[in-house]
Design an enzyme around this catalytic site. Structure first.
Site, PDB file in Angstrom:
ATOM      1  N   HIS A 184      49.428  33.246  49.012  1.00 65.03           N
ATOM      2  CA  HIS A 184      50.635  34.439  49.784  1.00 65.03           C
ATOM      3  C   HIS A 184      50.958  35.406  49.200  1.00 65.03           C
ATOM      4  O   HIS A 184      50.912  36.198  50.397  1.00 65.03           O
ATOM      5  CB  HIS A 184      52.142  33.620  50.269  1.00 65.03           C
ATOM      6  CG  HIS A 184      52.939  34.223  50.659  1.00 65.03           C
ATOM      7  ND1 HIS A 184      53.163  34.532  52.073  1.00 65.03           N
ATOM      8  CD2 HIS A 184      53.481  34.654  50.497  1.00 65.03           C
ATOM      9  CE1 HIS A 184      54.262  35.751  52.098  1.00 65.03           C
ATOM     10  NE2 HIS A 184      55.064  35.583  51.415  1.00 65.03           N
TER      11      HIS A 184
ATOM     12  N   ASP B 148      45.501  48.067  41.679  1.00 61.81           N
ATOM     13  CA  ASP B 148      45.466  46.519  41.387  1.00 61.81           C
ATOM     14  C   ASP B 148      46.257  45.769  40.586  1.00 61.81           C
ATOM     15  O   ASP B 148      47.411  47.323  39.769  1.00 61.81           O
ATOM     16  CB  ASP B 148      44.499  46.608  40.233  1.00 61.81           C
ATOM     17  CG  ASP B 148      45.008  47.535  38.555  1.00 61.81           C
ATOM     18  OD1 ASP B 148      44.798  46.069  37.771  1.00 61.81           O
ATOM     19  OD2 ASP B 148      44.765  48.467  38.460  1.00 61.81           O
TER      20      ASP B 148
ATOM     21  N   ASP C 173      37.690  47.121  34.515  1.00 59.82           N
ATOM     22  CA  ASP C 173      38.104  48.268  33.861  1.00 59.82           C
ATOM     23  C   ASP C 173      37.181  48.836  32.816  1.00 59.82           C
ATOM     24  O   ASP C 173      36.510  47.690  32.238  1.00 59.82           O
ATOM     25  CB  ASP C 173      39.808  47.942  33.959  1.00 59.82           C
ATOM     26  CG  ASP C 173      39.706  46.686  33.076  1.00 59.82           C
ATOM     27  OD1 ASP C 173      38.245  46.120  31.973  1.00 59.82           O
ATOM     28  OD2 ASP C 173      40.567  46.274  32.934  1.00 59.82           O
ATOM     29  N   SER C 174      37.741  49.267  32.265  1.00 67.40           N
ATOM     30  CA  SER C 174      36.854  50.063  30.831  1.00 67.40           C
ATOM     31  C   SER C 174      37.062  48.649  29.801  1.00 67.40           C
ATOM     32  O   SER C 174      36.640  48.668  28.639  1.00 67.40           O
ATOM     33  CB  SER C 174      37.477  51.233  30.455  1.00 67.40           C
ATOM     34  OG  SER C 174      38.026  51.338  30.121  1.00 67.40           O
TER      35      SER C 174
ATOM     36  N   CYS D 116      49.423  33.875  57.542  1.00 61.91           N
ATOM     37  CA  CYS D 116      48.602  33.231  55.805  1.00 61.91           C
ATOM     38  C   CYS D 116      48.346  32.266  55.966  1.00 61.91           C
ATOM     39  O   CYS D 116      49.775  30.911  56.206  1.00 61.91           O
ATOM     40  CB  CYS D 116      48.810  34.035  54.299  1.00 61.91           C
ATOM     41  SG  CYS D 116      50.223  32.581  54.072  1.00 61.91           S
TER      42      CYS D 116
ATOM     43  N   CYS E 117      54.110  35.764  58.791  1.00 54.95           N
ATOM     44  CA  CYS E 117      53.252  36.008  58.008  1.00 54.95           C
ATOM     45  C   CYS E 117      51.936  34.827  59.056  1.00 54.95           C
ATOM     46  O   CYS E 117      52.324  33.580  59.140  1.00 54.95           O
ATOM     47  CB  CYS E 117      53.685  35.482  56.602  1.00 54.95           C
ATOM     48  SG  CYS E 117      51.789  35.787  55.439  1.00 54.95           S
TER      49      CYS E 117
ATOM     50  N   CYS F 259      51.859  30.003  54.788  1.00 52.00           N
ATOM     51  CA  CYS F 259      52.888  30.147  55.828  1.00 52.00           C
ATOM     52  C   CYS F 259      52.742  29.593  56.642  1.00 52.00           C
ATOM     53  O   CYS F 259      53.478  28.492  57.755  1.00 52.00           O
ATOM     54  CB  CYS F 259      53.308  31.923  55.310  1.00 52.00           C
ATOM     55  SG  CYS F 259      54.405  32.075  54.753  1.00 52.00           S
TER      56      CYS F 259
END
Lengths: 369, 369
Positions: B333, B264, B91-92, B304, B302, B307
């Protein structure tokens, strides 16, 4: 017997060995990362394994208080609960209880104390210590012992030895588990005569492994170093020998040279959380401003994940910004350092050059390279 | 042009795309985990990648203050410094500066403010924002804009739009980097006329990508949802469209349906550190006592790391014991959940069933399954 110990080589008093448990092999000399509350702080089990660990230590006192050993049992045991499929050793909880100065009362029956979490009154007896560890399902359990402080008087020491022998027997009598074994603990501080009496009584009970307790409890490191060879020699040659709660890399090098096989210490992870790095040429404080622009890794020849991928400058930044990844990366490096030191020690023993190896590593640690 | 965008499919306003940067490909719709200070909090880059991230976001304001963008440049750039080889968007710094209420003064020249770390006076101009991001070496840089608060009056909004256009041009003029490109930011809050004026002026400058700023700044989510389709339609069809700082899973589903491509938000990692889990049927508070003995994973289907390997009971324990691994596992997760949601959205768009997909997912998130 669900555990076996092979003595593969001896090099002076130093020993190369292999412990086989239901959950895997432990090559000795071995360092055990400490996973106090069911986690090696800041690291996944995969990171701990990748750093080179073959066995970890769990703290009975902490786990019994939170989340509770019966809960851990109901969740399938500590291995499953914390996702560590390898060997686990649990302490008896005694050390933590005896550290709660002023909050506990000890009799032959056991120790009455108050939880450090919520103050509720609790009791730890030898039988209870056995049951908790059986609920946790560790591969190696420790008997409940009484560990007096470093400055204890002779009558206090004698009483602790008497009680430790009494309790070891009660732990053994109460034990019943399909794969877990118990190690006994020799107390006696710097008093070799007391150590001898304690060891003799415990060896007669024929435990599958023996530990030296009561070191690194406030005495000078040199006093411990001086006592270790004779104390190690009191323990059976054909069984694993565990030096509890020790220590710095220097202490491990000396203890291996004295004939000890297993070690545990919070130092690598606790130091890692506090930005203190271990290297073969001594420690480094990564919060020090001189690392702000240092593109070198923590340790140049270290193959660990932290050293391969990150600079001292990045770690300095993470600690300055209080980012969790700093403690994680440095705990990982410090564990990798300890575990590599043990691996190098094993190689040196196998090649019959442990004394030269230890001398050279100790000099390097003192900055004498 | 060092970046390219392919529009692979359209399904109503929803778009399936592919951004190719020097550091790799970003499939859109894409969620970008936030790595504020050069680290996605609590996670290694490998974990972030494994969770499914193809691009991460770095915060110019934070990195410029600490460790400093020139230091990052001297260490080889942000990719190398933080060990993230994939695409990075920065970002700026404008959003953070404008959040420092009462501590900053804004003129057409730029924003004068005080560091939140040590209070030293600093200035952020469009040119400075460009230089910092060039030092960081991100793949996608954002122009400096003025982001007024949600409750801003019309004169304040008009001034912010005027200044954002002025600054975008100055950023473009000052930009010179071998692989980095700049995205412009359309402001104007809920005022579609102002948004239209801002977009028209910025589109005339022919940036390689466009963002919607000034959403999720205090207005009701429904107000944002209502404004998004028209606002998205103001942006060029053939370029990536980024909705800054958004948001909850619900917001992402609606924003994708409105024609936005990139997102984001700190929510998955910040919530993860606070024991709040995202699941396809809503959020779960893992500190809640009902999870103490729950052997189920956070989310049953899930895939991941969290999980697959850990129970809610274990996570409950980690948070109760204030163990670092709790925030790490749950951040992982939550990121995996967000990134899987975007992957599923891409599949749905490719198969021309995005509207039905989004409707069904939104109902599930509301607990209406």
């Amino acid at each position: 017997m669900p555990i076996s110990f092979e003595l593969l080589a001896e090099d002076g008093p130093a020993r190369l060995g292999k412990i086989t448990t239901t959950h895997g092999v432990i090559e000795t000399p071995a360092f055990m990362p400490v996973g106090t509350a069911g986690t090696v702080k800041g690291l996944t089990p995969e990171m701990v394994r990748e750093a080179g660990a073959q066995v970890i230590l769990g703290n009975t006192y902490h786990l019994a208080l939170r989340p509770g050993d019966e809960l851990v049992r109901d969740m399938g045991g500590l291995h499953k609960f914390m996702n560590w499929p390898g060997p686990i050793l649990t302490d008896s909880g005694g050390f933590q209880v005896f550290s709660l100065t002023g909050q506990r009362k000890v009799t032959d029956a056991g120790a009455a104390f108050r939880s450090h979490i919520d103050g509720r009154p609790l009791e730890l007896t030898p039988e209870k210590a056995v049951e908790i560890q059986q609920n946790l399902g560790s591969d190696i359990a420790m008997v409940l012992d009484e560990c007096p402080p470093g400055e204890a008087t002779l009558p206090v020491l004698k009483e602790a030895v008497r009680r430790s022998i009494l309790w070891a027997k009660r732990c053994q009598d109460h034990h019943s588990h399909p794969y877990q074994v118990q190690f006994a603990i020799v107390q006696g501080a710097q008093n070799l005569e007391l150590r001898g009496e304690c060891a003799e009584a415990l060896v007669a009970l024929d435990f599958p492994g023996y530990a030296l307790g009561g070191f690194s409890v406030g005495e000078a490191p040199e006093a411990m170093h001086a006592a270790l060879p004779a104390c190690a020699a009191l323990l059976p040659r054909e069984k694993p020998r565990y030096l509890m709660g020790v220590g710095r890399p220097e202490d491990l090098l000396i203890a291996v040279g004295a004939g000890l096989d297993m070690f545990d210490c919070v130092m690598p992870t606790r130091s890692g959380r506090n930005a203190l790095a271990f290297t073969s040429t001594g420690t480094i404080r990564l919060r020090n401003a001189k690392h702000r622009r240092d593109s070198a890794p923590v340790e140049s020849d270290c193959p660990c994940y932290c050293c391969v991928n990150y600079s001292r400058a990045y770690l300095h930044h993470l600690f300055a910004a209080k980012e969790m990844l700093g403690p994680t990366l440095l705990s990982l490096h410090n564990l990798a350092f300890y575990l590599r030191l043990m691996r190098d020690a094993r190689t040196a023993i196998a090649e019959g050059r442990y004394a030269a190896f230890a001398t050279s590593r100790l000099a390097a640690l003192r900055g004498e390279t």
